[in-house]
Write a protein that holds these residues in place. Structure first.
Motif, mmCIF file in Angstrom:
data_model
loop_
_atom_site.group_PDB
_atom_site.id
_atom_site.type_symbol
_atom_site.label_atom_id
_atom_site.label_comp_id
_atom_site.label_asym_id
_atom_site.label_seq_id
_atom_site.Cartn_x
_atom_site.Cartn_y
_atom_site.Cartn_z
ATOM 1 N N SER A 125 0.848 -1.188 0.000
ATOM 2 C CA SER A 125 0.000 0.000 0.000
ATOM 3 C C SER A 125 0.883 1.238 0.000
ATOM 4 N N GLN A 160 -3.671 2.508 -8.212
ATOM 5 C CA GLN A 160 -4.968 2.720 -7.569
ATOM 6 C C GLN A 160 -6.036 1.804 -8.148
ATOM 7 N N MET A 208 -5.622 -1.443 -6.404
ATOM 8 C CA MET A 208 -5.982 -1.394 -4.994
ATOM 9 C C MET A 208 -7.488 -1.382 -4.773
ATOM 10 N N ASP A 209 -8.200 -0.548 -5.535
ATOM 11 C CA ASP A 209 -9.648 -0.448 -5.310
ATOM 12 C C ASP A 209 -10.451 -1.361 -6.238
ATOM 13 N N SER A 248 -11.070 -1.208 -9.313
ATOM 14 C CA SER A 248 -11.871 -0.586 -10.360
ATOM 15 C C SER A 248 -11.577 -1.240 -11.707
ATOM 16 N N ARG A 263 -10.387 -5.061 -12.577
ATOM 17 C CA ARG A 263 -10.106 -6.352 -11.944
ATOM 18 C C ARG A 263 -8.857 -7.024 -12.513
ATOM 19 N N ALA A 301 -8.487 -2.976 2.495
ATOM 20 C CA ALA A 301 -8.297 -2.773 1.060
ATOM 21 C C ALA A 301 -9.109 -3.794 0.263
ATOM 22 N N PRO A 302 -9.862 -3.372 -0.760
ATOM 23 C CA PRO A 302 -10.635 -4.327 -1.567
ATOM 24 C C PRO A 302 -9.779 -5.441 -2.153
#
Length: 497
Positions: free
Chosen positions: A399, A431, A434-435, A437, A439, A460-461
């Motif tokens: 992270s 990012q 991490m999120d 958005s 895959r 974290a997703p």
């Protein structure tokens, strides 16, 4: 000396203010020092750790790096170490007294700033007004009260602003030698020196406008005098290991789109009361009940400071310190001095002596109870203790918040707090992984960089995805960090064949 219009001699400070000044300065500096020494959140930012690592690199190599020595993904990439002097000081303090040394160093910088602000304000506003103005100015720094270079450079911001204001009070440009020394130090401590250069411009404009309204003054010498000062200041800011790149860096930084994803560069949020709000309420109250007259140019500066603070949360600190200094005289003229302070002793030497003893006692109190770094949002201390040395040498996906502590621990991170070096494209890809958005973003990163383990915050997703991905297993988890290991990681001690 140019034939500028001499402003009326400033009124002598009221007796109550002279009496109050030593106590306000010493007590304010002591309070600021104590807050930093025992503030548990001072090391809550991951950048503190890589700054110390950078300072140690400078100490070891006797040089300032111009290429990255820490990152796994951007190794040897051009890097402007524009805060090199702060990093050197932080590393030296850490080497002498570990974390207590870092706290003492940053505490002294914060105390010095508070003392300078208090001294300037107390000479221009009396009694309660001086106390409240100083307290609100320092409160505005609390959201950015972190062991980082910007705190070490804060005394330079205060000293520079005071010099500009005193120059306007005396009707001349700032004295070059003393003020340019501040700029030389500032430019090597932190990139905020560019704000100091910009701040000199409206004061120069104000000086020229005032000279034009005085039939006995000539605006041309005034413009030349201030113009020479600004040029010398700019030239002084070039005296760094980075030269022209160091001067241009702050201007390039604020234009980088990736800053929008970093908390301190985001707009100020009002989910909770912010210190700046208290300051605005106080200014509004005084303005509605008293006559507060601020010159037009300075009013524009104050509006610009408010805009910056609302636009970037980190700029509350700048708005608080500079705003308090600019408003000190207008508030002093508007507010009736508190007569109840007349009994306060005026002797400065006893205050200074008592303050020195108190500073020593506070320092001893800190060192007698050494600060121990434990798990926090920027430092996964326990998690890294469970990472075998063989695994630590393999490529990691971490992270953003953990990057500084990884560098400090001798691990090359995937990313860290130097967003300026990594650039917008890299930050966007990170990012997206991490999120989740995108895959597939993480799979592409693994393939490109050979990632073999991850260390991420539990919320974290991506952590949930790693728990289900074939070839990945959870190795360790606590409330701060979760570690996953790839099946293709090099064999670890104790691992099954």
């Amino acid at each position: 000396m140019p034939a500028t219009r001499q402003p009326p001699a400033p009124l002598p400070a009221p007796k109550t203010t002279r009496n109050l000044s030593p106590i306000l300065v010493v007590s304010g500096a002591l309070l600021a020092y104590a807050i930093v020494l025992f503030h548990p959140a001072l090391l809550n930012d991951g950048d503190s750790f890589w700054h110390i690592a950078a300072g140690n690199w400078i100490l070891h190599h006797r040089a300032v790096p111009h290429a990255d020595p820490f990152s796994a993904t951007f190794a040897q990439h051009p890097w402007v170490a524009h805060e090199w002097l702060s990093e050197l000081l932080m590393a030296a303090a850490f080497d002498v007294a570990r974390w207590d040394g870092v706290l003492v160093l940053t505490g002294l910088a914060f105390a010095l700033t508070c003392g300078m602000v208090a001294a300037f304000v107390a000479r221009r506003a009396g009694g309660l007004a001086a106390i409240v103005t100083t307290m609100l100015a320092m409160a505005c720094t609390f959201p950015s009260l972190l062991a980082r270079p910007h705190l070490l450079a804060l005394p330079c911001l205060a000293a520079w602003t005071i010099a500009l204001l005193r120059a306007r009070e005396s009707g001349t440009a700032p004295p070059p030698l003393s003020v340019l020394t501040v700029m030389l130090l500032w430019a090597n401590l932190h990139g905020s020196f560019a704000f100091g250069l910009a701040l000199a411009i409206p004061f120069a404009i104000e000086a020229v406008i005032d000279s034009r309204t005085d039939p006995e003054a000539d605006p041309i010498p005034t413009a030349l005098h201030w113009g020479r000062f600004i040029l010398l200041s700019t030239a002084t800011s070039l005296v760094t290991p980075n030269g022209r790149q160091g001067l241009l860096f702050p201007f390039r930084l604020v234009r980088m789109p990736q800053l929008a994803g970093i908390g301190e560069w985001q707009p100020m949020h009002f989910a909770t009361i912010q210190p700046l709000e208290y300051a605005l309420f106080a200014i509004l109250y005084v303005s509605m009940t008293r006559t507060v007259r601020v010159p037009a140019i300075r009013l524009l500066v104050l509006m610009g400071l408010l805009y910056l603070a609302l636009r970037h949360e980190r700029d509350q600190m700048v708005a608080g310190v500079v705003g308090a200094l600019i408003l000190a005289r207008p508030l002093g003229r508007a507010v009736t001095h508190d007569s109840t302070t007349s009994a306060v002793p005026r002797a400065a030497r006893p205050c200074l002596f008592a303050g020195t003893i108190a500073f020593a006692l506070l320092t001893m109190g800190r060192t007698f109870h050494p600060f121990v770094l434990r798990d926090r949002q920027s430092a996964p201390v326990s998690a890294l203790l469970h990472v075998p040395a063989d695994l630590a040498r393999q490529p990691v996906f971490n992270s953003y918040a953990f990057g500084g502590y990884l560098i400090f621990s001798g691990i090359r991170p995937f990313i860290d707090g130097r967003a300026d070096m990594y650039g917008a494209a890299f930050m966007t890809a990170y990012q997206a992984a991490m999120d989740m958005s995108d895959r597939d973003a993480f799979a592409r990163i693994v393939a490109r960089h050979g990632i073999r383990w991850t260390i991420l915050p539990p919320g974290a997703p991506l952590v949930g995805l790693l728990d289900t991905l074939p070839g990945w297993r959870r190795m360790y988890a606590d409330k701060i960090a979760v570690i996953h290991v790839h099946a293709e990681a090099a064999p670890l001690p104790g691992a099954a064949p």
